[in-house]
Design a protein around this motif. Structure first.
Motif, PDB file in Angstrom:
ATOM      1  N   HIS A 183       1.052  -0.969  -0.053  1.00 50.62           N
ATOM      2  CA  HIS A 183       0.337   0.048  -0.332  1.00 50.62           C
ATOM      3  C   HIS A 183       0.776   1.018  -0.324  1.00 50.62           C
ATOM      4  O   HIS A 183       2.000   1.439   0.793  1.00 50.62           O
ATOM      5  N   ARG A 203      -0.669   3.965  -0.877  1.00 44.88           N
ATOM      6  CA  ARG A 203      -1.514   5.678  -1.099  1.00 44.88           C
ATOM      7  C   ARG A 203      -0.885   6.673  -1.628  1.00 44.88           C
ATOM      8  O   ARG A 203      -0.174   6.435  -2.135  1.00 44.88           O
ATOM      9  N   ASN A 243      -6.863   0.332  -3.354  1.00 43.10           N
ATOM     10  CA  ASN A 243      -7.693   1.023  -1.981  1.00 43.10           C
ATOM     11  C   ASN A 243      -7.436   2.515  -1.825  1.00 43.10           C
ATOM     12  O   ASN A 243      -7.811   2.158  -0.738  1.00 43.10           O
ATOM     13  N   THR A 280     -11.812  -4.364   5.459  1.00 51.01           N
ATOM     14  CA  THR A 280     -10.349  -3.770   5.576  1.00 51.01           C
ATOM     15  C   THR A 280     -10.595  -2.019   5.274  1.00 51.01           C
ATOM     16  O   THR A 280     -11.246  -1.626   4.714  1.00 51.01           O
ATOM     17  N   LEU A 284      -4.960  -6.523   9.733  1.00 48.01           N
ATOM     18  CA  LEU A 284      -6.301  -7.676   8.693  1.00 48.01           C
ATOM     19  C   LEU A 284      -5.442  -8.184   7.500  1.00 48.01           C
ATOM     20  O   LEU A 284      -4.766  -7.084   6.279  1.00 48.01           O
ATOM     21  N   ASP A 326       2.732  -6.031   2.850  1.00 48.02           N
ATOM     22  CA  ASP A 326       1.156  -6.122   3.276  1.00 48.02           C
ATOM     23  C   ASP A 326       1.314  -4.675   3.605  1.00 48.02           C
ATOM     24  O   ASP A 326       0.472  -3.571   4.778  1.00 48.02           O
ATOM     25  N   HIS A 355      -0.275   4.300   7.591  1.00 54.50           N
ATOM     26  CA  HIS A 355      -1.752   5.619   8.942  1.00 54.50           C
ATOM     27  C   HIS A 355      -0.808   6.010   9.731  1.00 54.50           C
ATOM     28  O   HIS A 355       0.308   5.758  10.278  1.00 54.50           O
TER      29      HIS A 355
END
Ligand code: NCD
Ligand code: ZN
Length: 348
Positions: free
Chosen positions: A15, A17, A41, A106, A219, A247, A251
């Protein structure tokens, strides 16, 4: 062993972002990995090839000049993805797969798939064109215990899907249980799994060590010690169906240290070093290169990287926090010791 040289590894689940946050984290991955499968995502999600093209260009623009890092893009599958999108993705040359998030499973998954059968026409086209399906394998049924959601997903959805599309390439992402290991081992060709560093290094006790530990929450959630042992066994076995996917999921600190904290562990600052530690614990450093640098590329049908990285056995301390856009982030192992360090490019 005091130094370990590997063909440059790839991260098959990441991820990044977007915007300033992406610019804060990208360098950690680009320093270690040749390529990374970039999860779609975002908010809103990356559902079309055109959106993925624009996202990829923003990532490339954020890399330092001369950096050879290659983002491999994914599209976010929804109930309404048209089969023609698979044709566009396959023709693009930069989309490597579609990610199936069960709706609500998630972070940023509310636009996800309500029932995988709704995507059968899309899956059919993916199988025809050799496009990979990446699956977040958890049911969202609130009646199912949170620790059993991966097993329930296998039983209710994944085993049927794999059988309905016998030529579809499927990556069961970030597996967390011995049931998932057994499922992949017992599956037909074309079914593989990624494994994260946290699931190889920690069990669910780490969530409650002396108090509630939000920075160990991701998750699918950490599982039992016997699951961790099964995952470590799979990762270090040399079986090409198991490969690296961190993964790493950044955050901002405040959104994890909260009454309802976000799921995600930010491991990118030591994205390969954590695996070296896990493999060393298992007495299997000699299997790290296959897991990290060969199996994923072979599964995706992409060339292996040609250059190398070196890890040296040298203690260092992970910073307690790192900058994330105009805030901060708490990385995996914050303030703690690491045993392996990435040698600077050109050294060793
Ligand atoms: C991921 C995120 O934050 O985007 N979080 C996580 O805990 N792994 C989403 C995901 O991969 O489930
Ligand atoms: Zn993820």
């Amino acid at each position: 062993m005091n130094a370990l040289t590997l063909l440059r590894p790839d991260d098959w689940h990441l991820h990044l972002r977007d915007g300033e946050a992406m610019r804060s984290v990208l360098g950690f991955t680009a320093a270690r990995f040749g390529r990374a499968v970039v999860m779609p995502n975002l908010k809103p999600p990356v559902t079309t090839t055109d959106q993925a093209r624009a996202y990829r260009e923003r990532i490339l623009a954020a890399l330092p000049p001369g950096c050879g890092f290659e983002p491999l893009m994914t599209l976010y599958l929804t109930d309404n993805t048209p089969p023609a999108e698979v044709d566009r993705a396959a023709a693009s040359g930069f989309v490597c797969g579609f990610k199936l998030y069960p709706a609500g499973a998630t972070t940023h998954s509310d636009a996800g798939v309500t029932d995988p059968r709704r995507c059968d026409a899309v899956l059919e086209r993916m199988a025809e064109l050799g496009v990979v399906l990446q699956v977040h394998g958890e049911v969202t049924d609130p009646a199912v215990d949170v620790f059993d959601r991966e097993l329930a997903f296998i039983e209710r959805h994944l085993s049927g899907l794999v059988a309905r599309f016998p030529t579809l390439k499927v990556v069961f992402e970030h597996i967390t249980t011995r049931h998932a290991v057994d499922f992949v081992r017992g599956s037909r060709a074309g079914v593989a799994a990624t494994l994260t560093p946290q699931h190889l290094l920690l069990n669910r006790n780490a969530l409650f060590e002396g108090g509630l530990r939000p920075h160990h929450y991701c998750l699918p959630v950490l599982k039992r010690e016997r699951d961790r042992e099964a995952l470590l066994g799979a990762a270090t076995s040399g079986d090409p169906r198991f490969f690296l996917g961190t993964d790493s999921a950044p955050h901002e600190r405040g959104s994890k240290e909260a009454a309802c904290g976000c799921a995600g562990i930010f491991s990118a600052p030591a994205g390969i070093e954590f695996y070296a530690e896990a493999f060393e614990e298992a007495g299997a450093l000699h299997q790290l290169e296959g897991f990290a640098s060969l199996h994923g590329a072979d599964f995706y049908g992409l060339p292996r990287n040609r250059d190398r990285i070196t890890l040296v056995r040298e203690d260092w301390t992970m910073p307690a926090t790192l900058p994330l856009a105009d805030g901060s982030i708490v990385p995996f192992r914050a303030g703690g010791l690491l045993r392996w360090r990435l040698a600077p490019a050109g050294a060793a």
